[in-house]
Design an enzyme around this catalytic site. Structure first.
Site, PDB file in Angstrom:
ATOM      1  N   HIS A  34      -7.370  30.723  13.677  1.00 28.25           N
ATOM      2  CA  HIS A  34      -6.806  29.621  12.887  1.00 28.25           C
ATOM      3  C   HIS A  34      -7.641  29.406  11.640  1.00 28.25           C
ATOM      4  O   HIS A  34      -8.465  28.506  11.606  1.00 28.25           O
ATOM      5  CB  HIS A  34      -6.765  28.344  13.719  1.00 28.25           C
ATOM      6  CG  HIS A  34      -5.823  27.318  13.198  1.00 28.25           C
ATOM      7  ND1 HIS A  34      -6.185  26.351  12.306  1.00 28.25           N
ATOM      8  CD2 HIS A  34      -4.513  27.112  13.453  1.00 28.25           C
ATOM      9  CE1 HIS A  34      -5.144  25.563  12.051  1.00 28.25           C
ATOM     10  NE2 HIS A  34      -4.125  26.008  12.738  1.00 28.25           N
ATOM     11  N   ILE A  80      -9.586  27.000   9.334  1.00 31.18           N
ATOM     12  CA  ILE A  80      -9.293  25.565   9.239  1.00 31.18           C
ATOM     13  C   ILE A  80      -9.242  25.001  10.651  1.00 31.18           C
ATOM     14  O   ILE A  80      -8.597  25.569  11.533  1.00 31.18           O
ATOM     15  CB  ILE A  80      -7.946  25.318   8.523  1.00 31.18           C
ATOM     16  CG1 ILE A  80      -8.022  25.814   7.083  1.00 31.18           C
ATOM     17  CG2 ILE A  80      -7.574  23.838   8.566  1.00 31.18           C
ATOM     18  CD1 ILE A  80      -6.708  25.756   6.347  1.00 31.18           C
ATOM     19  N   GLY A 139      -5.416  20.420  13.289  1.00 27.32           N
ATOM     20  CA  GLY A 139      -5.269  18.967  13.287  1.00 27.32           C
ATOM     21  C   GLY A 139      -5.286  18.377  14.675  1.00 27.32           C
ATOM     22  O   GLY A 139      -5.854  17.302  14.911  1.00 27.32           O
ATOM     23  N   VAL A 140      -4.676  19.069  15.620  1.00 27.88           N
ATOM     24  CA  VAL A 140      -4.637  18.568  16.989  1.00 27.88           C
ATOM     25  C   VAL A 140      -6.049  18.457  17.568  1.00 27.88           C
ATOM     26  O   VAL A 140      -6.332  17.569  18.371  1.00 27.88           O
ATOM     27  CB  VAL A 140      -3.705  19.433  17.870  1.00 27.88           C
ATOM     28  CG1 VAL A 140      -4.213  20.836  18.014  1.00 27.88           C
ATOM     29  CG2 VAL A 140      -3.472  18.793  19.218  1.00 27.88           C
ATOM     30  N   GLU A 158      -8.071  15.306  19.083  1.00 26.19           N
ATOM     31  CA  GLU A 158      -8.817  15.388  20.337  1.00 26.19           C
ATOM     32  C   GLU A 158     -10.246  14.864  20.162  1.00 26.19           C
ATOM     33  O   GLU A 158     -10.761  14.138  21.009  1.00 26.19           O
ATOM     34  CB  GLU A 158      -8.839  16.828  20.866  1.00 26.19           C
ATOM     35  CG  GLU A 158      -9.684  17.025  22.104  1.00 26.19           C
ATOM     36  CD  GLU A 158      -9.207  16.297  23.348  1.00 26.19           C
ATOM     37  OE1 GLU A 158     -10.058  16.050  24.235  1.00 26.19           O
ATOM     38  OE2 GLU A 158      -8.004  15.970  23.452  1.00 26.19           O
TER      39      GLU A 158
END
Length: 148
Positions: free
Chosen positions: A52, A58, A61-62, A66
């Site tokens: 990723h 990067i 976002g998840v 978390e």
């Protein structure tokens, strides 16, 4: 609890059930009755950067969400007397998530979360992640306190 306190790594491990590679809180700067300020040092060695994205790493976002949820979990443990009880803080809902800027290796991600609503079994939180005062992620979420 009347004053803000900090957590070292050992106290974070005692408060959260998460372990590497899913432990996303490296330091707690302060935790008070209503809010927590924590930090995630984003390293190029994080496993998620392998895919990723190759060539432009990067932080997903998840995973920012978390990290905020883990910080909020520490806030709940501290304020609801959950330490040593075997209770865990579980996600129930994620609402109004917004991603404002990418998080890359080498960044020091500031995590701030606080109570919106505090009850014995269900809590609502706000969360905001940032890098040098630039917001990268904002979210509201709900968590349930249950037996581990």
């Amino acid at each position: 609890m009347t004053e803000a306190t900090a957590y070292d790594h050992a106290k974070i491990l005692a408060a959260l059930p998460h372990r590497y590679p899913m432990l996303l809180v490296d330091r707690v700067v302060s935790v008070s009755e209503e809010e927590i300020h924590a930090v995630k040092a984003v390293s190029f060695n994080e496993e998620f950067f392998q895919g990723h994205f190759p060539g432009r790493p990067i932080m997903p976002g998840v995973l920012q969400i978390e990290a905020l949820a883990q910080a909020a979990g520490i806030l709940a443990v501290e304020n609801l007397g959950l330490a040593g009880t075997g209770k865990l803080v579980y996600f129930m809902a994620i609402e109004e998530a917004k991603f404002r800027a990418p998080v890359e290796p080498g960044h020091l991600l500031t995590l701030r979360a606080g109570f919106v609503q505090k009850r014995s079994r269900v809590c609502k939180f706000w969360g905001k992640a940032s890098i040098e005062d630039k917001v990268t992620c904002e979210v509201n979420f709900t968590a349930m306190i249950a037996d581990g």
